[in-house]
Design a protein around this motif. Structure first.
Motif, PDB file in Angstrom:
ATOM      1  N   ALA A  37      -5.641   3.471  -3.624  1.00 56.83           N
ATOM      2  CA  ALA A  37      -5.514   3.698  -4.988  1.00 56.83           C
ATOM      3  C   ALA A  37      -6.448   2.853  -5.877  1.00 56.83           C
ATOM      4  N   SER A  38      -7.169   1.760  -5.452  1.00 54.74           N
ATOM      5  CA  SER A  38      -7.831   0.894  -6.231  1.00 54.74           C
ATOM      6  C   SER A  38      -9.133   1.695  -6.619  1.00 54.74           C
ATOM      7  N   VAL A  39      -9.102   2.053  -7.994  1.00 52.01           N
ATOM      8  CA  VAL A  39     -10.173   2.987  -8.510  1.00 52.01           C
ATOM      9  C   VAL A  39     -11.364   2.340  -8.969  1.00 52.01           C
ATOM     10  N   ASP A  40     -11.190   1.092  -9.525  1.00 51.08           N
ATOM     11  CA  ASP A  40     -12.470   0.486 -10.039  1.00 51.08           C
ATOM     12  C   ASP A  40     -13.200  -0.170  -8.737  1.00 51.08           C
ATOM     13  N   LYS A  41     -12.588  -0.694  -7.681  1.00 48.83           N
ATOM     14  CA  LYS A  41     -13.305  -0.874  -6.504  1.00 48.83           C
ATOM     15  C   LYS A  41     -14.081   0.187  -6.147  1.00 48.83           C
ATOM     16  N   MET A  42     -13.432   1.496  -5.783  1.00 39.76           N
ATOM     17  CA  MET A  42     -13.986   2.654  -5.408  1.00 39.76           C
ATOM     18  C   MET A  42     -14.962   3.043  -6.430  1.00 39.76           C
ATOM     19  N   LEU A  43     -15.036   2.990  -7.571  1.00 41.84           N
ATOM     20  CA  LEU A  43     -16.128   3.222  -8.456  1.00 41.84           C
ATOM     21  C   LEU A  43     -17.161   2.511  -8.080  1.00 41.84           C
ATOM     22  N   GLU A  44     -17.196   1.186  -8.133  1.00 41.86           N
ATOM     23  CA  GLU A  44     -18.338   0.361  -7.891  1.00 41.86           C
ATOM     24  C   GLU A  44     -18.922   0.811  -6.541  1.00 41.86           C
ATOM     25  N   LEU A  45     -18.050   1.133  -5.544  1.00 44.35           N
ATOM     26  CA  LEU A  45     -19.079   1.375  -4.163  1.00 44.35           C
ATOM     27  C   LEU A  45     -19.531   2.596  -4.386  1.00 44.35           C
ATOM     28  N   CYS A  46     -18.900   3.572  -5.167  1.00 42.73           N
ATOM     29  CA  CYS A  46     -19.661   4.940  -5.258  1.00 42.73           C
ATOM     30  C   CYS A  46     -20.884   4.610  -5.937  1.00 42.73           C
ATOM     31  N   LEU A  47     -21.083   3.857  -6.960  1.00 43.83           N
ATOM     32  CA  LEU A  47     -22.307   3.692  -7.796  1.00 43.83           C
ATOM     33  C   LEU A  47     -23.315   2.962  -6.769  1.00 43.83           C
ATOM     34  N   GLN A  48     -22.817   2.277  -6.112  1.00 43.54           N
ATOM     35  CA  GLN A  48     -23.916   1.429  -4.997  1.00 43.54           C
ATOM     36  C   GLN A  48     -24.220   2.320  -3.966  1.00 43.54           C
ATOM     37  N   ALA A  62      -7.141   9.445  -7.835  1.00 40.19           N
ATOM     38  CA  ALA A  62      -8.150  10.445  -7.318  1.00 40.19           C
ATOM     39  C   ALA A  62      -8.607  11.023  -8.822  1.00 40.19           C
ATOM     40  N   MET A  63      -7.568  11.614  -9.376  1.00 32.24           N
ATOM     41  CA  MET A  63      -7.768  12.077 -11.062  1.00 32.24           C
ATOM     42  C   MET A  63      -8.666  11.012 -11.877  1.00 32.24           C
ATOM     43  N   GLU A  64      -8.375   9.816 -11.756  1.00 31.70           N
ATOM     44  CA  GLU A  64      -8.917   8.717 -12.329  1.00 31.70           C
ATOM     45  C   GLU A  64     -10.242   8.576 -12.469  1.00 31.70           C
ATOM     46  N   LEU A  65     -10.631   8.560 -10.982  1.00 35.06           N
ATOM     47  CA  LEU A  65     -11.763   8.175 -10.157  1.00 35.06           C
ATOM     48  C   LEU A  65     -12.941   9.341 -10.697  1.00 35.06           C
ATOM     49  N   GLN A  66     -12.178  10.653 -10.756  1.00 33.92           N
ATOM     50  CA  GLN A  66     -13.080  11.679 -10.922  1.00 33.92           C
ATOM     51  C   GLN A  66     -13.485  11.607 -12.445  1.00 33.92           C
ATOM     52  N   GLN A  67     -12.467  11.159 -13.465  1.00 32.42           N
ATOM     53  CA  GLN A  67     -12.886  10.975 -14.870  1.00 32.42           C
ATOM     54  C   GLN A  67     -14.069  10.128 -15.093  1.00 32.42           C
TER      55      GLN A  67
END
Ligand code: NAD
Ligand code: MG
Length: 398
Positions: A37-48, A62-67
């Motif tokens: 559920a950790s959106v911000d950590k996942m977002l960071e990994l996606c960018l890298q 998942a919805m939050e990450l999508q946004q």
């Protein structure tokens, strides 16, 4: 180029895996990242790492990450158990790092095994729960299983090639092996006065002297349930009789485990306590790649010491060895009860010494009938969790 799925990408093992990938970008690609559920950590990994897929088990996350993800990045967000099982089985995937914590890792890890992937196993709870079923599925699909847990990885490295190639079905006796020596540091409470254990806090339990790990495995190291789960893990991976397995306390965590041969030889694997070593070993096996780990400096290590475990201090270790003797149903129950008890301890609902008491009560209560399907194992896991919750309430009122 190997395409990898990383189950538990935002965790301690997940991040160490991504660090090894970052050091070897021409050989490995993080094709899909999976987290709870950790959106911000996942977002960071996606960018890298720009994976093709980012999967969140929690659908709101998942919805939050999508946004938050810009469409130009080309990362597709998925959620739901079926989508997860499809991800690990996809034809593009070569390797799956199984590093979700606890029983939650069983279904996707088993899906990767069934799809015949190269599976790097950190999620020991999956094997503890499903034992024989897991090994049978591996045999059926031809999946390759490589142990990431540092002890099992060390043992694997000390075994002859013929045994390495028959994990789960190997014959140690035919290979001249008399014992597997599973080492463990003894955790943060190895020398604390016995009377003080009941007052230990989550912060104290999570402060491991040698390793930096997620909270659940850190508490398991303090109770030595971790070594108990590893005892069961070793039993399945190396197809051992229980008297072939010995636990040795080795506080420095320099030797990560050993194999003793009939002729008196003992082979050990050593290194600094850094999970990137076993992770890189599994990723590259049978080759070797850079892991970013400091070389071991023997002049700084100084002394290595070894002790027998004290079961009065570590009742969870004795319980796990007993469950291993009783069989797979008992290990499923113990694993589930322990997850509930550790979570309750981390939330401040029970004291440290209660973890062993809850585990013991649950192991003693369930009638153990043979369970050989995934559905039956999951049902047993669920009922052991309910039992552990009511045992926590009962002991709180007593
Ligand atoms: P962690 O708590 O740091 O990370 C856990 C990961 O699992 C996170 O990415 C989290 O999002 C994910 N997760 C949690 N609950 C989930 C759920 N319900 N569904 C899907 N994903 C979920 O844990 P860790 O220390 O990295 O340990 C991971 C596994 O590796 C454990 O089984 C542990 O025993 C094993 N292991 C860890 C180490 C270590 O050094 N950390 C060493 C050996 C073995
Ligand atoms: Mg370990």
């Amino acid at each position: 180029m190997q395409n990898m799925v990383i189950l538990g990408a935002t965790g301690s093992i997940g991040r160490s895996t991504l660090s090894v990938i970052a050091q070897n970008p021409d050989a490995y690609r993080a094709w899909a990242l999976v987290a709870h559920a950790s959106v911000d950590k996942m977002l960071e990994l996606c960018l890298q790492f720009r994976p093709r897929f980012a999967h969140m088990v929690d659908s709101v996350a998942a919805m939050e990450l999508q946004q938050k993800l810009s469409p130009e990045l080309g990362v597709e967000v998925t959620t739901g158990e079926q989508a997860l099982c499809e991800l690990v089985s996809a034809s593009e995937v070569d390797t799956v790092m199984a590093a979700i914590v606890g029983a939650a890792g069983l279904v996707p890890t088993l899906a990767a095994v069934k799809a015949g992937k190269r599976v790097l196993l950190a999620n020991k709870e999956a094997l503890v729960m499903s034992g024989e079923l897991f090994i049978n599925e591996m045999q059926r699909s031809g999946a390759t299983l490589l142990p990431v847990d540092s002890e099992h990885n060390a043992i694997f490295q000390c075994l002859p090639l013929s045994v390495q190639q028959s994990i789960g079905r190997c014959d140690l006796d035919a290979a001249g092996i008399s014992h597997i020596l599973l080492t463990g540091s003894g955790g943060p409470f190895l020398t604390s006065p016995l009377e003080s254990l009941q007052h230990m806090t989550p912060a104290q339990a999570c402060k491991h002297p040698n390793w930096s790990m997620g909270p659940k495995i850190s508490v398991d190291s303090a109770t030595m349930m971790n070594k108990g789960l590893e005892f069961i893990e070793a039993r399945w991976l190396f197809n051992t009789g229980l008297d072939e397995l010995k636990v040795v306390i080795h506080p420095q965590s320099v030797i990560h485990s050993m194999v003793q041969y009939r002729d008196g030889s003992v082979l050990a694997q050593m290194g600094n306590p850094d999970m990137r070593t076993p992770i890189a070993h599994c990723m590259a096996y049978p080759e070797r790649i850079a892991a970013g780990v400091e070389p071991l400096d023997f002049f700084k290590v100084g002394q290595l010491s070894f002790f027998e475990p004290d079961f009065r201090r570590f009742p969870c270790l004795a319980l796990a060895m007993e469950a291993c003797r009783l069989g797979q149903e008992a290990t499923t129950v113990l694993n589930a009860a322990n997850e509930i008890a550790v979570a309750a301890f981390l939330q401040g609902r029970i004291g440290f010494s209660r973890i062993a008491a809850i585990n013991e009560a649950c192991l003693g209560q369930l009638s153990l009938q043979r369970q050989d399907s995934l559905e039956a194992i999951l049902a047993l896991d669920a009922s052991a969790r309910r039992m552990a919750e009511s045992e926590i309430d009962r002991q709180a009122q007593a």
